[in-house]
Scaffold this active site. Structure first.
Site, PDB file in Angstrom:
ATOM      1  N   GLU A 112      66.165   7.328  -8.331  1.00 15.15           N
ATOM      2  CA  GLU A 112      67.137   6.268  -8.607  1.00 15.15           C
ATOM      3  C   GLU A 112      68.378   6.367  -7.729  1.00 15.15           C
ATOM      4  O   GLU A 112      68.879   5.370  -7.206  1.00 15.15           O
ATOM      5  CB  GLU A 112      67.558   6.330 -10.072  1.00 15.15           C
ATOM      6  CG  GLU A 112      68.580   5.277 -10.434  1.00 15.15           C
ATOM      7  CD  GLU A 112      69.167   5.513 -11.811  1.00 15.15           C
ATOM      8  OE1 GLU A 112      70.050   4.747 -12.177  1.00 15.15           O
ATOM      9  OE2 GLU A 112      68.730   6.466 -12.474  1.00 15.15           O
ATOM     10  N   ASP A 113      68.877   7.580  -7.547  1.00 15.38           N
ATOM     11  CA  ASP A 113      70.203   7.744  -6.960  1.00 15.38           C
ATOM     12  C   ASP A 113      70.220   8.360  -5.562  1.00 15.38           C
ATOM     13  O   ASP A 113      71.296   8.612  -5.025  1.00 15.38           O
ATOM     14  CB  ASP A 113      71.072   8.613  -7.889  1.00 15.38           C
ATOM     15  CG  ASP A 113      71.393   7.889  -9.188  1.00 15.38           C
ATOM     16  OD1 ASP A 113      71.407   6.646  -9.174  1.00 15.38           O
ATOM     17  OD2 ASP A 113      71.614   8.559 -10.209  1.00 15.38           O
TER      18      ASP A 113
END
Length: 761
Positions: A112-113
């Site tokens: 996600e990051d």
């Protein structure tokens, strides 16, 4: 899940973490001293302490990969971002989880990051870990209608991921726990929302999974955020009470231990105080003050085996008086989250109430760790999901909850059902054959019936509780034996049951059965309309032929077509034209159309009431039928049906002036006929207008005539036409036109009645 968005441009975040992911400035206050970041060898040693066969290389590679992936990203607290997945992994080592789960915790924010991808993680760490990490990846931002919908969609994603591997839930709960521990660095608005979501969803979910220790910490952290003043007051009083009672607690522990030793039992006794949130909710629920609580301190008695637990119970009960109503045996009847223990309260040493929990070491471990107490890391246990299917009732509840996903029409509905299931304590009831059914507290027989089987719920017409007849809405108590009486004549439950049911499963099943029943009614009506048209026009109808015409009607199935015709969305002539492209709709003429009078649509060559007319048996006939709103219709009347899109057929007497409103819509007119079963008489609606002398008792005389002739008054309204006369408008139910005429004639014979007329709406 991160408490702040990392500094580089990230991928799209999940809807449930929008606030968590917003860049946050560090509060202007002295920073707290930071703890040392856990090193590689620390992590390996923590895992090796309970799993000597751990894959050190895998753990080391994951540690280095996650640290490099997150790079210089920081959290709102100013700590390196990598500390978050490290702390999540540390929480999971306390739960003694397997290597794959620990590695997934280290990597859970990388997709996600950071620039990491699922394919890369599969390549480096294997598809099992890749699947866990992807299951934990947050939802891409969704444009949903409400905050509740976002929360529900996130919960859907979580539970669907758990369906494949329950370890996703364990990592998610650990992720939420660490975020709650560092919530002070998040802005106030986001802090409250996250705490509410934790209290609403994650804490109860941890409890349902039997993870009591984690649940209590999540609840207390949320409580401290949402109501800091109440939290501070409860903590101050708890600390003061603990200081005052230190000697008493030690005395009770030693007396209990000595009593067990004297009777040849080896026991470990420990006192503990209840948590602030638990105390506060009890005060709120019972509307009592802190000083009125008598069970703030509890004592846990750990025995070597089950037999010793019951022996210890006997010693306690024969030594000190028992508090009535405070004994529960969850060893013989475990909770749905696998919790097993004996609970009892006695008036113990110093005349103090002493709350005891008696259990074995294994039961104690499951009580604290829940599904995490199952040794996922051991060899030859199969996959974690397969292991829990064999060993865990809590996982069975989880699978049942996931099953509701397919029965919920929208996200908010699913969230409502899941919250119902999460928050309720339980009652345990039995079928006549002895099968145990666990239900939420305040559940009734309707919930019980659907817990046994959906078909049992749909066909339930009555019940017996402990051998005695009782209403289906009866609230169930622990130990009730329930027999559900069913009838094949009832294929769908009344829609009103939905408001009575307490469980999500029952509500979803009732809603689904109601939708299906309504659709079947419309489909049945549509089929009759279509077959009638084909019979009248001498065309051949066959389902196989209609199946080939479905694309032209833009419907997926024959039932969809029939339901659309029944609802008035498609004309029967459209169906004929789709099957026979050369079909031309027959010309419709009018008869009996004088000015101000209703005109009745009728084909030029059609007899007055052809055999193909749709039979009307009443409002319970299996067709979506209702009667003219201002006057009704009764057997003996010549009638006509008007199709209202989305509502079904409205039946009017042929003399009704309301029919003139439909003169220009001949396609909505249907030939209908009465088909009343004389062996099972039904009542039908009618309306009369009575003009009577205004004198005392006149209304009573009118009502008496109707009652003596077996009429039933539904509604009555009065208006004063002159000082001497009152006009009554009466809605009543009668069997047929002959019955109605007899009532009207008897009313006309009364001296107080000046005039009686039937109202045709």
């Amino acid at each position: 899940m991160a408490v702040s968005r990392p500094s580089p441009p990230p991928t799209q975040a999940a809807a449930d973490s929008a606030a968590l992911a917003t860049p946050v400035a560090v509060p202007a206050k002295p920073p707290k001293p930071r703890s040392r970041m856990m090193r590689q060898y620390d992590l390996v040693e923590r895992v090796r302490s309970y799993n000597p066969d751990t894959n050190e290389d895998l753990l080391n590679r994951a540690y280095v990969y996650a640290m490099k992936a997150h790079g210089s990203q920081t959290r709102a607290s100013g700590d390196p971002y990598f500390t978050h997945p490290l702390e999540v992994a540390a929480i999971l080592t306390d739960l003694k989880l397997d290597d794959a789960t620990i590695v997934a915790a280290l990597l859970h924010d990388t997709i996600e990051d950071t620039e990491a991808t699922r394919a890369e993680i599969d390549h480096l760490f294997g598809p099992e870990i890749g699947a866990l990490v992807e299951g934990l990846t947050k939802l891409k931002r969704l444009e949903l209608v409400s905050r509740e919908a976002k929360q529900a969609e996130n919960l859907r994603k979580l539970l669907l991921a758990i369906a494949d591997d329950v370890r996703v839930l364990l990592v998610k709960l650990a992720d939420r726990l660490h975020n709650m521990r560092t919530l002070e660095f998040v802005p106030e608005a986001s802090r409250r929302r996250i705490a509410e979501e934790t209290l609403d969803i994650y804490a109860p979910l941890a409890g349902r999974m039997g993870m009591q220790e984690m649940r209590e910490e999540l609840e207390d952290l949320s409580f401290r955020t949402l109501d800091p003043d109440a939290y501070r007051v409860v903590m101050q009083r708890l600390d003061a009470l603990t200081d005052r009672n230190l000697d008493l607690i030690g005395e009770i522990e030693s007396q209990l231990a000595k009593k067990f030793r004297d009777n040849g039992l080896t026991a470990r006794v420990s006192g503990r105080r209840k948590k602030p949130f638990s105390i506060w909710t009890k005060m709120e629920r019972k509307s009592i003050g802190f000083e009125q609580l008598s069970d703030i301190f509890g004592f846990r008695v750990i025995m070597p085996d089950v037999e010793s637990c019951y022996r210890a119970l006997g010693i306690v009960h024969t030594t000190w008086p028992v508090v009535p109503g405070r004994f529960k045996d969850y060893i013989s009847t475990p909770k749905q989250n696998d919790y097993r223990s004996i609970h009892t309260t006695v008036i113990g040493p110093g005349k103090q109430r002493v709350e005891l929990q008696i259990r074995t070491q294994e039961m104690d471990q499951i009580a604290e760790l829940g599904i995490a107490a199952h040794a996922f890391y051991k060899d030859d246990v199969g996959s974690p999901t397969e292991l829990l299917k064999r060993e865990s009732n809590a996982f069975a509840w989880l699978r049942h909850t996931i099953g509701i996903l397919s029965e919920s029409a929208n996200p908010e509905e699913f969230l409502e059902h899941t919250k119902l299931e999460l928050f309720h304590d339980q009652v345990f009831c039995f079928t006549p054959k002895g099968k145990l059914i666990a239900l939420p507290r305040h559940a009734n027989v309707i919930d019980f019936a659907y817990a046994v089987h959906t078909d049992v719920g749909n066909s339930a017409v009555g019940c017996k509780i402990n051998g005695k007849f009782a209403p289906l809405s009866s609230e169930l108590q622990n130990g009730d034996e329930v027999e559900v009486l069913t009838s094949e004549a009832q294929s769908a439950p009344p829609s009103a049951w939905e408001s009575l049911a307490a469980t999500g499963k029952a509500r979803a099943a009732i809603r689904r059965a109601t939708r299906t029943a309504v659709r079947d009614q419309y489909a049945g009506l549509g089929r009759r309309i279509v077959e009638r048209l084909f019979e009248r026009t001498k065309l051949e109808y066959a389902d196989d032929k209609l199946k080939g015409a479905l694309p032209r009607l833009a419907r997926a199935s024959i039932e969809d077509v029939m339901a659309a015709v029944g609802r008035g969305e498609i004309k029967a002539s459209d169906v004929a034209r789709a099957m026979y492209p050369d079909y031309k709709e027959e010309r419709v003429v009018r008869y009996g159309a004088k000015k101000g009078q209703a005109a009745v649509a009728k084909p030029a060559t059609e007899p007055p009431r052809p055999p193909s007319a749709i039979p009307i048996r009443g409002i319970n006939s299996g067709l979506p039928v209702k009667f003219a709103p201002n006057g009704g219709a009764v057997p003996g009347d010549r009638i006509v049906g008007i199709v209202t899109p989305g509502e079904g057929i409205t039946i009017y007497p042929i003399q009704s002036p309301a029919l003139k409103d439909f003169e220009e819509e001949p396609e909505r007119w249907l030939d209908v006929r009465w088909d009343v079963d004389e062996t099972t008489p039904q009542r039908f609606p009618a309306r009369i207008r009575v003009e009577n002398v205004n004198e005392p008792g006149s209304l009573a005389q009118v009502a008496t005539v109707i009652a003596e002739h077996d009429g039933n008054i539904d509604n009555i309204s009065m208006s004063r036409r002159s000082p001497d006369f009152t006009e009554l408008t009466i809605d009543l139910e009668v069997y047929d036109l002959k019955h109605l005429s007899a009532i009207i004639n008897q009313l006309r014979a009364k001296t107080i009645v000046a005039r009686v007329d039937r109202v045709n709406g």
